[in-house]
Every structure is written in structure tokens, then in C-alpha cells.
Design a protein around this motif. Structure first.
Motif, mmCIF file in Angstrom:
data_model
loop_
_atom_site.group_PDB
_atom_site.id
_atom_site.type_symbol
_atom_site.label_atom_id
_atom_site.label_comp_id
_atom_site.label_asym_id
_atom_site.label_seq_id
_atom_site.Cartn_x
_atom_site.Cartn_y
_atom_site.Cartn_z
ATOM 1 N N THR A 30 38.599 -11.290 36.716
ATOM 2 C CA THR A 30 39.208 -11.573 38.111
ATOM 3 C C THR A 30 38.791 -12.921 38.190
ATOM 4 O O THR A 30 37.173 -12.888 38.322
ATOM 5 C CB THR A 30 39.483 -10.195 38.908
ATOM 6 N N SER A 57 37.730 -5.363 32.936
ATOM 7 C CA SER A 57 39.217 -6.344 33.567
ATOM 8 C C SER A 57 37.877 -7.787 34.089
ATOM 9 O O SER A 57 37.120 -8.146 33.757
ATOM 10 C CB SER A 57 39.304 -5.686 34.729
ATOM 11 N N GLU A 105 44.913 -2.440 29.109
ATOM 12 C CA GLU A 105 46.106 -3.764 28.636
ATOM 13 C C GLU A 105 45.173 -4.193 27.192
ATOM 14 O O GLU A 105 44.212 -4.393 26.669
ATOM 15 C CB GLU A 105 46.377 -4.514 29.689
ATOM 16 N N GLU A 127 33.124 -0.182 41.018
ATOM 17 C CA GLU A 127 33.306 -1.097 39.413
ATOM 18 C C GLU A 127 31.995 -1.291 39.519
ATOM 19 O O GLU A 127 30.830 -1.904 39.908
ATOM 20 C CB GLU A 127 34.553 -2.084 39.778
ATOM 21 N N PHE A 152 43.776 -10.135 33.279
ATOM 22 C CA PHE A 152 43.969 -8.698 32.628
ATOM 23 C C PHE A 152 43.384 -7.794 33.370
ATOM 24 O O PHE A 152 41.972 -7.848 33.996
ATOM 25 C CB PHE A 152 44.300 -8.967 30.702
ATOM 26 N N ARG A 153 43.879 -6.289 33.101
ATOM 27 C CA ARG A 153 43.244 -5.311 33.540
ATOM 28 C C ARG A 153 42.731 -4.569 32.253
ATOM 29 O O ARG A 153 43.037 -4.705 31.112
ATOM 30 C CB ARG A 153 43.946 -4.422 33.624
ATOM 31 N N GLU A 154 41.440 -3.402 32.399
ATOM 32 C CA GLU A 154 41.075 -2.894 31.488
ATOM 33 C C GLU A 154 41.550 -2.207 31.052
ATOM 34 O O GLU A 154 43.258 -1.277 31.851
ATOM 35 C CB GLU A 154 39.918 -2.268 32.306
ATOM 36 N N VAL A 194 44.270 -10.980 39.008
ATOM 37 C CA VAL A 194 43.640 -10.593 38.190
ATOM 38 C C VAL A 194 44.490 -11.226 36.871
ATOM 39 O O VAL A 194 45.903 -11.348 37.263
ATOM 40 C CB VAL A 194 43.964 -8.731 38.107
ATOM 41 N N LYS A 228 34.348 -3.436 34.865
ATOM 42 C CA LYS A 228 34.751 -2.128 34.221
ATOM 43 C C LYS A 228 34.947 -1.265 35.537
ATOM 44 O O LYS A 228 33.815 -1.148 36.398
ATOM 45 C CB LYS A 228 33.592 -1.657 33.164
ATOM 46 N N LYS A 229 36.003 -0.571 35.302
ATOM 47 C CA LYS A 229 35.716 0.803 36.218
ATOM 48 C C LYS A 229 34.563 1.504 36.182
ATOM 49 O O LYS A 229 34.025 1.760 34.871
ATOM 50 C CB LYS A 229 36.996 1.611 36.036
ATOM 51 N N HIS A 248 42.569 -3.021 23.224
ATOM 52 C CA HIS A 248 42.938 -3.236 24.757
ATOM 53 C C HIS A 248 41.953 -3.895 24.885
ATOM 54 O O HIS A 248 40.808 -3.390 24.833
ATOM 55 C CB HIS A 248 42.829 -1.645 25.191
ATOM 56 N N TYR A 249 42.091 -4.466 25.802
ATOM 57 C CA TYR A 249 40.738 -4.902 26.786
ATOM 58 C C TYR A 249 39.524 -3.718 27.302
ATOM 59 O O TYR A 249 40.344 -2.838 28.154
ATOM 60 C CB TYR A 249 40.687 -5.903 28.014
#
Length: 144
Positions: A73, A71, A21, A45, A17-19, A15, A38-39, A67-68
Motif C-alpha cells: 500500500t 500486500s 492475488e 496487520e 496489490f493484495r495478499e 493498494v 501481511k494479514k 501469489h503474493y
């Protein structure tokens, strides 16, 4: 810009970066494939797109909310160029060609998103029969 960039490597499945962050910077893909997602609900997802050689990602975090909203990956081992947010934003202020290029990129991305939404809406109306939902779900995954 040469002195401010970092060349980074990520392993398959890592990963980046994460949604949610805080935005740290922008990434340019040298080699490999990145899944931007995205969640969607608790355990699902939505794949927004795949970034490949020459593509940018992390840009969705630009704006007033630092903020992002997505995410990222690594789908394969990847090599990227990373530019910190402060330097990138300063560069946009002083480099009109960079700013114009990013504007065109955002416009193209918006048009592509609108095309996908139009196709999805058309499929849902057209496929209102018994298997419409399954076909729509498959099409979302194919288009992303």
C-alpha cells in the motif's frame, strides 16, 4: 529492459496489490514510501517493512506459488518502475549480474528478518514481566 518497463504512479493510501492475488510483476521505487504488510488475524496487520526510493517490492511473490504472500500500500504518493513477471524471470535467466544482485538482496533481507526475530525473541524473554507484551508489540511496529 527499457522497452518492457512501465512507470506507474499511485496515490497515498492506494493498494498496489493484495495478499493472495496472482503475481503480475516486480516493482522498483523511484520516489515515495510503500508499506509491505501481511494479514494477522481477522482485523490486524503485520508490517513487514517499508520500501523507499531504490527499494524493490513484489519480489516475495517469486517462487513456486505465483501469489503474493503480502500486500503493498502506498503510504505517500509514489512513483515506481514496474516490470512484468514473465520478462523479469526471463531477464534473470540470461543476465547473471541481475540474478546475482537479486541473490544478494534476498540474502540481506533474510539476515534482516532473522535479526528482527532474534530481537523479538530476546525481548519476549527479557520482558516476561507485566508489560512485556506491550513492549514487544511496540518493538515489532518500530522494527518493521
Amino acid at each position: 529492459m527499457e522497452a518492457q518497463r512501465k512507470n506507474l504512479h499511485f496515490k497515498k493510501g492506494e493498494v498496489i496489490f493484495r495478499e493472495g492475488e496472482e503475481v503480475q510483476g516486480i516493482y522498483f521505487v523511484y520516489d515515495g514510501t510503500v508499506k509491505v504488510h501481511k494479514k494477522w488475524g481477522k482485523e490486524k496487520e503485520l508490517i513487514i517493512r517499508f520500501a523507499q526510493k531504490g527499494d524493490i517490492f513484489g519480489h516475495r511473490g517469486l517462487g513456486h506459488d505465483p501469489h503474493y504472500p503480502i500486500s503493498a500500500t502506498a503510504i505517500t504518493a509514489i512513483d515506481v518502475c514496474y516490470i512484468g513477471l514473465d520478462f523479469f524471470q526471463t531477464s534473470l535467466r540470461v543476465n547473471q549480474d541481475l540474478m546475482y544482485g537479486l541473490l544478494l538482496f534476498f540474502a540481506d533481507e533474510l539476515q534482516e528478518s532473522e535479526r528482527k526475530m532474534r530481537n523479538l525473541a530476546h525481548m519476549q524473554v527479557k520482558g516476561a514481566g507485566s508489560s512485556g507484551a506491550a513492549e514487544s508489540s511496540a518493538e515489532i511496529r518500530r522494527l518493521a
